[in-house]
Design an enzyme around this catalytic site. Structure first.
Site, PDB file in Angstrom:
ATOM      1  N   GLU A  90      -2.616   7.587   7.632  1.00  0.00           N
ATOM      2  CA  GLU A  90      -3.568   8.267   6.714  1.00  0.00           C
ATOM      3  C   GLU A  90      -4.543   9.060   7.371  1.00  0.00           C
ATOM      4  O   GLU A  90      -5.013   8.858   8.518  1.00  0.00           O
ATOM      5  CB  GLU A  90      -4.460   7.308   5.848  1.00  0.00           C
ATOM      6  CG  GLU A  90      -3.893   6.602   4.534  1.00  0.00           C
ATOM      7  CD  GLU A  90      -4.762   5.796   3.851  1.00  0.00           C
ATOM      8  OE1 GLU A  90      -5.971   5.716   3.874  1.00  0.00           O
ATOM      9  OE2 GLU A  90      -4.087   5.320   2.691  1.00  0.00           O
TER      10      GLU A  90
ATOM     11  N   LYS B  25       0.790  -1.120   0.137  1.00  0.00           N
ATOM     12  CA  LYS B  25       0.053  -0.007  -0.195  1.00  0.00           C
ATOM     13  C   LYS B  25       0.725   1.332  -0.211  1.00  0.00           C
ATOM     14  O   LYS B  25       0.418   2.329  -0.473  1.00  0.00           O
ATOM     15  CB  LYS B  25      -0.912   0.070   1.122  1.00  0.00           C
ATOM     16  CG  LYS B  25      -2.194  -0.892   0.907  1.00  0.00           C
ATOM     17  CD  LYS B  25      -3.068  -1.049   1.911  1.00  0.00           C
ATOM     18  CE  LYS B  25      -3.932  -2.242   2.017  1.00  0.00           C
ATOM     19  NZ  LYS B  25      -5.217  -2.093   1.930  1.00  0.00           N
TER      20      LYS B  25
ATOM     21  N   HIS C  77     -15.134  -3.044   8.070  1.00  0.00           N
ATOM     22  CA  HIS C  77     -14.428  -2.575   6.750  1.00  0.00           C
ATOM     23  C   HIS C  77     -14.391  -3.629   5.824  1.00  0.00           C
ATOM     24  O   HIS C  77     -13.634  -3.742   4.818  1.00  0.00           O
ATOM     25  CB  HIS C  77     -12.892  -2.436   7.176  1.00  0.00           C
ATOM     26  CG  HIS C  77     -12.696  -1.168   8.186  1.00  0.00           C
ATOM     27  ND1 HIS C  77     -13.108   0.130   8.183  1.00  0.00           N
ATOM     28  CD2 HIS C  77     -12.087  -1.206   9.311  1.00  0.00           C
ATOM     29  CE1 HIS C  77     -12.830   0.794   8.996  1.00  0.00           C
ATOM     30  NE2 HIS C  77     -12.365  -0.022   9.783  1.00  0.00           N
TER      31      HIS C  77
ATOM     32  N   ARG D  30      -6.446  -8.660  -9.161  1.00  0.00           N
ATOM     33  CA  ARG D  30      -7.349  -9.690  -9.472  1.00  0.00           C
ATOM     34  C   ARG D  30      -8.455  -9.386  -9.701  1.00  0.00           C
ATOM     35  O   ARG D  30      -8.989  -8.245  -9.630  1.00  0.00           O
ATOM     36  CB  ARG D  30      -7.191 -10.609  -8.021  1.00  0.00           C
ATOM     37  CG  ARG D  30      -7.647  -9.731  -7.004  1.00  0.00           C
ATOM     38  CD  ARG D  30      -7.684 -10.667  -5.631  1.00  0.00           C
ATOM     39  NE  ARG D  30      -7.942  -9.802  -4.601  1.00  0.00           N
ATOM     40  CZ  ARG D  30      -8.840  -9.296  -4.147  1.00  0.00           C
ATOM     41  NH1 ARG D  30     -10.167  -9.608  -4.695  1.00  0.00           N
ATOM     42  NH2 ARG D  30      -8.919  -8.493  -2.814  1.00  0.00           N
TER      43      ARG D  30
HETATM   44  P1  ADP Z   1      -8.323  -3.365   2.461  1.00  0.00           P
HETATM   45  O1  ADP Z   1      -7.088  -3.803   1.852  1.00  0.00           O
HETATM   46  O2  ADP Z   1      -8.460  -4.234   3.841  1.00  0.00           O
HETATM   47  O3  ADP Z   1      -9.396  -3.659   1.565  1.00  0.00           O
HETATM   48  P2  ADP Z   1      -8.623  -0.838   1.873  1.00  0.00           P
HETATM   49  O4  ADP Z   1      -7.331   0.289   2.121  1.00  0.00           O
HETATM   50  O5  ADP Z   1      -9.019  -0.963   0.860  1.00  0.00           O
HETATM   51  O6  ADP Z   1      -8.144  -2.019   2.920  1.00  0.00           O
HETATM   52  O7  ADP Z   1      -9.504  -0.107   2.895  1.00  0.00           O
HETATM   53  C1  ADP Z   1     -10.961  -0.841   3.560  1.00  0.00           C
HETATM   54  C2  ADP Z   1     -11.946  -0.217   3.796  1.00  0.00           C
HETATM   55  O8  ADP Z   1     -11.640   0.834   5.013  1.00  0.00           O
HETATM   56  C3  ADP Z   1     -12.265   0.925   2.872  1.00  0.00           C
HETATM   57  O9  ADP Z   1     -13.285   0.254   2.019  1.00  0.00           O
HETATM   58  C4  ADP Z   1     -12.899   1.880   3.818  1.00  0.00           C
HETATM   59  O10 ADP Z   1     -14.274   1.548   4.225  1.00  0.00           O
HETATM   60  C5  ADP Z   1     -11.999   1.991   5.019  1.00  0.00           C
HETATM   61  N1  ADP Z   1     -10.956   3.045   4.448  1.00  0.00           N
HETATM   62  C6  ADP Z   1      -9.842   2.859   4.218  1.00  0.00           C
HETATM   63  N2  ADP Z   1      -9.264   3.833   4.143  1.00  0.00           N
HETATM   64  C7  ADP Z   1      -9.823   5.035   5.042  1.00  0.00           C
HETATM   65  C8  ADP Z   1      -9.591   6.466   5.399  1.00  0.00           C
HETATM   66  N3  ADP Z   1      -8.353   6.915   4.964  1.00  0.00           N
HETATM   67  N4  ADP Z   1     -10.573   7.047   5.868  1.00  0.00           N
HETATM   68  C9  ADP Z   1     -11.681   6.143   6.169  1.00  0.00           C
HETATM   69  N5  ADP Z   1     -11.788   5.066   6.057  1.00  0.00           N
HETATM   70  C10 ADP Z   1     -11.073   4.320   5.121  1.00  0.00           C
HETATM   71 MG    MG Z   2      -9.523  -2.689  -0.144  1.00  0.00          MG
END
Ligand code: ADP
Ligand code: MG
Ligand code: ADP
Length: 743
Positions: free
Chosen positions: A250, A164, A285, A343
């Site tokens: 973040e 990431k 999430h 993917r």
């Molecule tokens: P993963 O690899 O577990 O899918 P992501 O980075 O895609 O992780 O984030 C998963 C979820 O977390 C997102 O769909 C969102 O709901 C929440 N999320 C991620 N980043 C943020 C952020 N900066 N602020 C608020 N919610 C976030």
């Molecule tokens: Mg994700």
């Protein structure tokens, strides 16, 4: 077979996952902004000849293995699946002509062994599905090196996007906006905390290796930073192993939407966006509902998202199916790159529905070296025409208990009718066991409608027909989501479930006709399956003077306001199919009486699960009601009623409860039958002295044996019935000698 081996030996270099620099592609030009050169895996070949895929090994399980196998079969690709011991009888292990045993539950992750098996069996290509090895660049590379076509992106693109932090650097360099934050390698607690302070609280801690919502923590204030960091790191290391503890900090977006773009790239420099999906309805999430197009999104933003997604894919020389995830800040309307999933995704059917495509077919074609089947313009024209699609993930979990995962056997499984616009991707059939060893997703239900509202309505109707007994599911919850006004209006964000919990959770009343149907259904199973002696139906028939039967149920359902209450139902049969039914809930003064209702039922025993199922159609005064009553094979008193799209769980009250529920009075000096029954045997003899509580008579009612115990100490004067006699409720069974002591 020989041709297959030859094919894999002759595999053009361009198919071994090396990104090629397609000449004359303006879009590809963007890739030069990627900070790392791609020469490491580039072999310089611009060979774009097509070698169709003719055999594939699916390195996955469950619904995705079935999904991939379906398309593979339709393309004439010989397909092999893999299974572990606990999956040996699973649908995916059975669906293909070939299936190879792997052993231990974790063996789906054994990359080297899987590559070895593919080689050994002369299989040309490998499809990783999603999860497991699908985003493992080392695995993709091992396939490439073994001359096996990896149906997925080049290893290099996976490496770039798999981290990431690294992916965000690449995106920033390519002009794709990222959430403000720190993605660096300085990982001491103090440093990270200092960065958090700069970013300003609340912040989100995320593992660089994250996935599936794991290893993420919201930190609202500086005080809780260290504790949250520790907990995020522990979870990430447990889930992602070595390196999982490396964290990003973040800006936490307070009202975010999750909007992602399905992209597809070929080896000829083409990259398209197949629309976006809104996946904001999440718990922990993790996505539960996904839809396309995203609601309440203006066209300018929508097109901008698509462009940025294609840009992101091109920046890493992407090939194949991928998803670029964005987070959209509802307060500012800004969107930011979150990550790219290299993917196919769980929710890909939503995009297939709105674009009229088969993305697995695209994967095989692109892996074979073909060009993308559609241009961006053609895709956009289809999206305009095809309306909206929405997917609900059906999970083995209990939403009322914090979505706690469940597992168990699918004792009863009845699915809605599928058609062009109602699709089910499932890995299980009735009788299968959902194991706690793997993800608890039972199925995906995907529907399409001419617009979003229609799609939601159709989804809700289909969910009403989805019946599962044997484990907790989120089906009832999903129905409530579909009925939520805020959801219908499209006011989605990732906090949706939390924001609307009043509406989405909590018990609802259960109407009396549910209990009436449960009683009629039980009567049905009994009269159908157990014709009594003398050709009479147990407890009923011309000869019976009082042809009524009482049942008592205890509501055992978190989702019912009647939870825990005893409900008493009396069914009186007037003739063949005609009944009066009276239902009295604990606490009600008088019963509700349904008069002259016509009811018919048929019972069957499920061959795979041996659950007893009764289907009833009853004409209540105001409506016809169709009901399915399921009796658990392991516990006949455990009942599930599916009626008008609602599920209710009841317990047929055990004999002890029965007496209480029926308010049975012990008549002095005698014992009466508590319910219509057949005498199985007398346990005592006339003249015998018995103690209070001693067994007197064993009766059978509703295929259940009940021991009638002595209400008092005393001497037996008379046994009124012999074995095999049929008795009505209230019939005297045993008479005692009248003594002064008897109480
Ligand atoms: P993963 O690899 O577990 O899918 P992501 O980075 O895609 O992780 O984030 C998963 C979820 O977390 C997102 O769909 C969102 O709901 C929440 N999320 C991620 N980043 C943020 C952020 N900066 N602020 C608020 N919610 C976030
Ligand atoms: Mg994700
Ligand atoms: P032969 O291998 O000699 O042709 P078979 O009839 O056993 O005989 O196999 C038919 C084809 O299927 C062969 O090409 C074989 O390599 C292939 N095959 C056998 N087992 C598998 C498997 N588990 N997965 C994929 N292909 C297989």
């Amino acid at each position: 077979m020989r041709s297959i081996k030859r094919a894999s030996r002759r595999l053009p270099a361009s198919l071994r996952g090396a990104p090629t620099s397609a000449p004359g592609s303006g879009a590809r030009f963007l890739s030069t902004t990627a900070p790392t050169p791609s020469t490491a895996t580039t072999n310089g070949s611009t060979n774009t000849s097509v070698t169709p895929i003719s055999s594939v090994l699916i390195a996955n399980r469950g619904e995705i293995a079935l999904r991939v196998a379906r398309t593979a079969a339709s393309m004439g690709i010989r397909t092999t699946t893999l299974y572990t011991d606990i999956d040996a009888a699973s649908q995916h292990a059975k669906c293909t002509p070939y299936a190879i045993s792997l052993g231990a539950p974790s063996a789906y992750l054994d990359g080297p062994r899987i590559v070895e098996l593919a080689k050994k069996h002369g299989i040309q290509a490998l499809h990783p599905g999603y999860g497991f090895l699908s985003e493992n660049p080392a695995f993709a590379k091992a396939c490439e090196e073994a001359g096996i076509v990896f149906v997925g992106p080049p290893a290099k693109a996976m490496t770039d996007m798999g981290d990431k932090a690294r992916s965000k650097e690449i995106m920033n360099a390519s002009g794709v906006p990222c959430v403000p934050g720190y993605h660096g390698s300085e990982q001491s607690v103090e440093q990270l905390k200092a960065r958090a302070a700069e970013i300003k609280y609340p912040v989100l801690l995320k593992s660089v290796k994250g996935g599936g919502g794991k290893g993420m923590r919201i930190v609202r204030t500086a005080d809780e930073f260290e504790a949250q960091l520790k907990s995020a790191r522990a979870e990430a290391r447990a889930s992602f192993g070595e390196g999982g503890e490396v964290m990003l900090v973040e800006k936490y977006i307070v009202r975010p939407r999750h909007v992602e773009v399905q992209v597809f790239a070929d080896r000829h420099g083409n990259c398209v966006a197949l629309g976006e999906r809104d996946c904001s309805i999440q718990r922990r999430h993790q996505k539960i509902l996904e839809e396309s197009p995203a609601p309440l999104l203006d066209d300018v933003t929508r097109k901008d998202l698509w462009d940025k997604a294609r840009k992101a894919a091109l920046a890493v020389d992407y090939v194949g199916a991928g998803t670029v995830e964005f987070i959209l800040d509802k307060d500012t309307n800004e969107f930011y790159f979150m990550e790219m999933n290299t993917r196919l995704q769980v929710e890909h059917p939503v995009s297939e529905m709105v674009t009229g495509t088969d993305l697995v077919e695209w994967q095989f074609r692109v892996a074979a070296g073909e060009k993308l089947p559609l241009t961006q313009d053609e895709i956009e024209a289809r999206i305009l025409e095809r309306g909206a699609a929405i997917e609900a993930r059906i999970y083995a979990e209990n939403p009322e208990k914090g979505f706690f995962p469940d597992s168990g056997t699918l004792v009863h499984l009845s699915k809605p009718q599928t058609n062009e616009d109602v699709r089910i991707d499932a890995g299980f059939v009735e009788g299968d066991t959902v194991s706690e060893a793997y993800d608890g997703m039972i199925a995906k239900l995907i529907v399409r409608g001419k617009d979003r509202e229609t799609a939601i309505r159709k989804l809700e109707l289909a969910l009403r027909e989805y019946e599962v007994v044997g484990l907790s599911t989120n089906i009832e919850f999903l129905k409530r989501l579909c009925n939520s006004q805020a959801f219908i209006e499209g006011d989605v964000e990732t906090g949706f479930i939390d924001n609307w919990k009043q509406e989405l959770f909590g018990a609802k009343p259960t109407s009396n006709d549910v209990f009436a149907q449960a009683a009629l259904g039980l009567l049905g199973t009994q009269t159908q399956n157990a014709p009594a002696a003398h050709g009479q139906t147990l407890g009923f028939g011309e000869a019976a003077t009082q042809n009524s039967r009482k049942f008592a149920f205890r509501v055992q359902d978190d989702a019912s306001t009647e939870e825990g209450k005893i409900v008493e139902v009396e069914v009186t049969q007037l003739n063949n199919k005609l009944f009066n039914v009276s239902v009295r809930k604990e606490g009600d003064d008088k019963p509700q009486v349904f008069e002259n209702i016509v009811s018919e039922s048929t019972s069957t025993t499920a061959p795979t699960s041996s659950a007893k199922k009764t289907k009833l159609t009853t004409y209540f005064p105001l409506a016809r009601v169709n009901t399915t009553l399921v009796q658990d094979p392991a516990d006949n008193e455990k009942l599930t009623v599916f009626q008008l799209g609602h599920k209710t769980q009841l317990r047929l009250v055990s004999p002890g409860w029965f007496d209480k529920a029926l308010g049975l009075k012990e008549v002095a000096a005698s014992v009466v039958a508590p319910m219509p029954c057949k005498i199985l045997r007398n346990e005592v003899e006339e003249g015998q002295s018995v103690e209070k509580g001693a067994p007197l008579v064993v009766i059978e009612s509703m295929k259940m044996e009940t021991v009638i115990r002595s209400p008092q100490s005393g001497v037996i004067k008379k046994l009124a019935h012999k074995e095999g006699d049929i008795c009505k409720a209230g019939t005297v069974l045993v008479l005692f000698e009248e003594t002064d002591e008897s109480s």
